[in-house]
Design a protein around this motif. Structure first.
Motif, short mmCIF file in Angstrom:
data_model
loop_
_atom_site.label_atom_id
_atom_site.label_comp_id
_atom_site.label_asym_id
_atom_site.label_seq_id
_atom_site.Cartn_x
_atom_site.Cartn_y
_atom_site.Cartn_z
N GLY A 4 2.65 12.72 56.61
CA GLY A 4 3.27 12.55 57.92
C GLY A 4 3.52 11.12 58.33
N ARG A 5 3.66 10.21 57.36
CA ARG A 5 3.85 8.81 57.70
C ARG A 5 5.28 8.46 58.07
NH1 ARG A 5 0.20 4.85 53.91
NH2 ARG A 5 -1.41 6.34 53.26
N PHE A 6 6.24 9.28 57.67
CA PHE A 6 7.63 9.05 58.07
C PHE A 6 8.35 10.38 58.23
CE2 PHE A 6 7.90 9.23 53.45
CZ PHE A 6 9.09 9.88 53.20
N ASP A 7 9.51 10.32 58.89
CA ASP A 7 10.24 11.54 59.24
C ASP A 7 11.56 11.69 58.50
OD1 ASP A 7 8.45 12.40 61.51
OD2 ASP A 7 9.05 10.44 62.24
N GLY A 8 12.17 10.59 58.09
CA GLY A 8 13.47 10.66 57.43
C GLY A 8 13.65 9.52 56.47
N LEU A 9 14.61 9.66 55.55
CA LEU A 9 14.88 8.67 54.52
C LEU A 9 16.29 8.10 54.68
CD1 LEU A 9 14.35 7.37 51.63
CD2 LEU A 9 15.44 9.42 50.71
N LEU A 10 16.39 6.77 54.54
CA LEU A 10 17.69 6.10 54.49
C LEU A 10 17.64 5.12 53.33
CD1 LEU A 10 20.47 5.27 55.39
CD2 LEU A 10 19.45 3.91 57.23
N ALA A 11 18.48 5.33 52.33
CA ALA A 11 18.50 4.48 51.15
C ALA A 11 19.84 3.78 51.04
CB ALA A 11 18.22 5.30 49.90
N LEU A 12 19.81 2.59 50.44
CA LEU A 12 20.99 1.75 50.32
C LEU A 12 21.14 1.31 48.87
CD1 LEU A 12 23.15 -0.08 51.88
CD2 LEU A 12 21.37 -1.84 51.90
N GLY A 13 22.36 1.44 48.33
CA GLY A 13 22.49 0.98 46.96
C GLY A 13 23.89 1.03 46.38
N ALA A 55 17.71 6.16 44.38
CA ALA A 55 17.61 6.91 45.64
C ALA A 55 17.71 8.41 45.43
CB ALA A 55 18.70 6.45 46.60
N LEU A 56 18.50 8.85 44.47
CA LEU A 56 18.64 10.28 44.20
C LEU A 56 17.31 10.87 43.74
CD1 LEU A 56 22.12 10.31 42.44
CD2 LEU A 56 21.58 11.21 44.71
N ASP A 57 16.55 10.12 42.93
CA ASP A 57 15.23 10.59 42.51
C ASP A 57 14.31 10.73 43.71
OD1 ASP A 57 16.01 10.69 39.89
OD2 ASP A 57 14.71 9.06 39.20
N VAL A 58 14.31 9.74 44.58
CA VAL A 58 13.44 9.78 45.76
C VAL A 58 13.82 10.94 46.67
CG1 VAL A 58 12.63 8.52 47.79
CG2 VAL A 58 13.07 7.28 45.65
N ALA A 59 15.10 11.10 46.92
CA ALA A 59 15.56 12.16 47.81
C ALA A 59 15.21 13.54 47.25
CB ALA A 59 17.07 12.05 48.04
N ASN A 60 15.30 13.69 45.93
CA ASN A 60 14.96 14.98 45.32
C ASN A 60 13.47 15.27 45.37
OD1 ASN A 60 17.23 16.57 44.24
ND2 ASN A 60 17.76 14.68 43.19
N ALA A 61 12.66 14.24 45.52
CA ALA A 61 11.21 14.45 45.61
C ALA A 61 10.79 14.96 46.99
CB ALA A 61 10.46 13.14 45.30
N LEU A 62 11.68 14.82 47.97
CA LEU A 62 11.36 15.23 49.34
C LEU A 62 11.86 16.65 49.59
CD1 LEU A 62 12.33 11.90 51.13
CD2 LEU A 62 10.03 12.73 50.59
N PRO A 63 11.17 17.40 50.44
CA PRO A 63 11.54 18.81 50.64
C PRO A 63 12.83 19.00 51.42
CG PRO A 63 9.78 18.20 52.13
CD PRO A 63 9.98 17.03 51.21
N LEU A 64 13.43 20.16 51.23
CA LEU A 64 14.60 20.53 52.00
C LEU A 64 14.24 20.48 53.49
CD1 LEU A 64 17.48 21.79 51.25
CD2 LEU A 64 16.49 23.93 52.04
N GLY A 65 15.09 19.89 54.29
CA GLY A 65 14.82 19.79 55.73
C GLY A 65 14.42 18.41 56.16
N CYS A 66 13.87 17.62 55.25
CA CYS A 66 13.59 16.21 55.58
C CYS A 66 14.92 15.48 55.59
CB CYS A 66 12.66 15.60 54.53
SG CYS A 66 12.50 13.79 54.64
N PRO A 67 15.32 14.85 56.72
CA PRO A 67 16.61 14.17 56.76
C PRO A 67 16.71 13.08 55.69
CG PRO A 67 15.74 14.47 58.97
CD PRO A 67 14.65 14.85 58.03
#
Length: 421
Positions: A100-109, A117-129
């Motif tokens: 619960g340390r953060f609510d959403g992800l914003l990556a730049l590249g 960033a695609l690896d990181v985003a895929n590690a997070l569950p569906l519904g996490c912005p």
């Protein structure tokens, strides 16, 4: 935003290379905070220190991958270095989101940052912005099976080197997208168990029109996923995480697409998530007689001369040959055999999608017979097989599915609902 954190500003995890993009990352942080969020910056750069101190140092990211930053730099290869940093960033993000340390992800590249960033985003569950600001947004360089089904992408226009008005506009809007997504009010809590279902639109397959009210009357909520690639990926992700009380996986057309090499694919692990998670699954071979292709391209060479249904200007479907029907039957049997939970295969003998009925463009009774014969011979003994003397869109199929569902509820295999109508 996580409803458990409704009393605080949304925390946004910002990921980028602070060594080469200090100005851009600093501007992103300011934009997030200006919009009412709190920014937490993760540095995934490997060339040295940037213009400010990030919240998560690149040395910490490397350590999460089991190496030192110096070892990452000593590889002498950008690709190898960024793969190591992607591993560390993904592990940190996944753990911190659970905590619960953060609510959403914003990556730049650019291409390197997007790959990570695609690896990181895929590690997070569906519904996490998840928002990705990339110089290759929507590019064919990005394979569909690496794109999270709920990812928001935006082109990082004019931002390859240094800040300018175009770059600032892109950065600001990306920040607005993720902060806005996190601030959006969550839906009202619904205590009903969720049944996951797949379908190919509502014209090719239409059983959900009758199953939805029937399941709701039994106290369950129904979520239907459109099996055109991303829909199947979302379904598999949620099933794998045990989100559903049970699944009715009645549209397996993405599996056929994957076997045939179509771009309309949910990946190679379609029809495996629910079984591996031990979820009760009722399965049917909906739309397994055809392969999708982009309507603005040529029909796959293997199926040239076969009947085609042009659904719209985006997607068309070609009726597969009999060898493919046998291959599909074997693939279904093999994947269901891996299931660790209750599994029932409903086999409608009258057809598997609307366009295979008599008089329709994909009508192929010999192909259907070939498929049914192969399916009955290769299905695993641990899979319950029930023949349904009807078309998949007939009332009899709906009743057959509900019969299995009700039996499993009575046997305690599906969690009962306390909210029956």
């Amino acid at each position: 935003m996580n409803p458990n954190h409704a009393d605080r500003a949304p925390v946004i995890l910002l990921i980028g290379t602070v060594d080469t993009k200090s100005d851009e990352m600093a501007y992103l942080r300011e934009s997030v905070e200006h919009l009412g969020g709190t920014a937490m910056v993760m540095d995934v750069g490997v060339l040295g220190k940037g213009g400010f101190t990030p919240d998560i140092l690149n040395s910490e990211v490397a350590a999460a991958a089991g190496v030192t930053l110096q070892q990452v730099m000593d590889t002498g290869d950008e690709n190898t270095s960024m793969k190591l940093m992607a591993t560390g960033a993904s592990l940190i993000a996944m753990q911190w989101y659970v905590e619960g340390r953060f609510d959403g992800l914003l990556a730049l590249g650019g291409t390197m940052g997007t790959d990570l960033a695609l690896d990181v985003a895929n590690a997070l569950p569906l519904g996490c912005p998840k928002v990705l600001l990339s110089t290759i947004a929507y590019s064919p360089l990005i394979p569909p099976d690496r794109i999270p089904p709920d990812l928001i992408m935006r082109l990082w226009a004019g931002g390859l080197y240094g800040l300018n008005r175009l770059c600032k506009a892109a950065l600001s809007q990306a920040a607005g997208a993720v902060v806005g997504a996190c601030k959006a009010l969550p839906p009202a809590a619904d205590p009903r168990p969720v049944v996951g279902m797949t379908s190919l639109g509502s014209s090719a397959l239409s059983y959900m029109k009758k199953l939805k009210p029937a399941l709701e009357a039994r106290g369950y909520e129904l979520a239907v996923f459109h099996t055109t690639g991303m829909g199947g990926r979302a379904f598999e992700d949620l099933a794998r995480r045990g989100y559903f009380a049970a699944v009715m996986d009645f549209s397996l057309q993405e599996l056929v697409n994957d076997l045939a090499g179509s771009c309309v694919s949910a990946g190679s692990e379609r029809l495996l998530g629910a079984g591996r998670a031990g979820l009760p699954q009722i399965v049917a071979p909906g739309a397994t007689d055809m392969v999708d292709f982009a309507a603005w391209t040529r029909c796959p060479e293997r199926f040239a001369g076969r009947a085609v249904h042009d659904h719209n200007r985006l997607i068309a479907s070609v009726c597969v040959d009999h060898d493919m029907r046998r291959s599909v039957a074997r693939a279904i049997a093999d994947r269901l055999a891996e299931a660790t939970g209750p599994t029932c295969l409903l086999l409608p003998t009258g057809g598997v999608e609307q366009w295979d009925r008599p008089g329709e463009p994909l009508h192929d009774p010999e192909g259907l017979s070939t498929f049914l014969n192969e399916m009955t011979h290769v299905v695993s003994p641990q899979t319950t097989l029930r023949l349904v003397d009807a078309h998949i869109n007939d009332e009899a199929f709906v009743q057959a599915a509900l019969k299995v569902f009700d039996e499993w509820v009575a046997e305690g295999l599906i969690a009962p609902s306390a909210y029956k109508h």
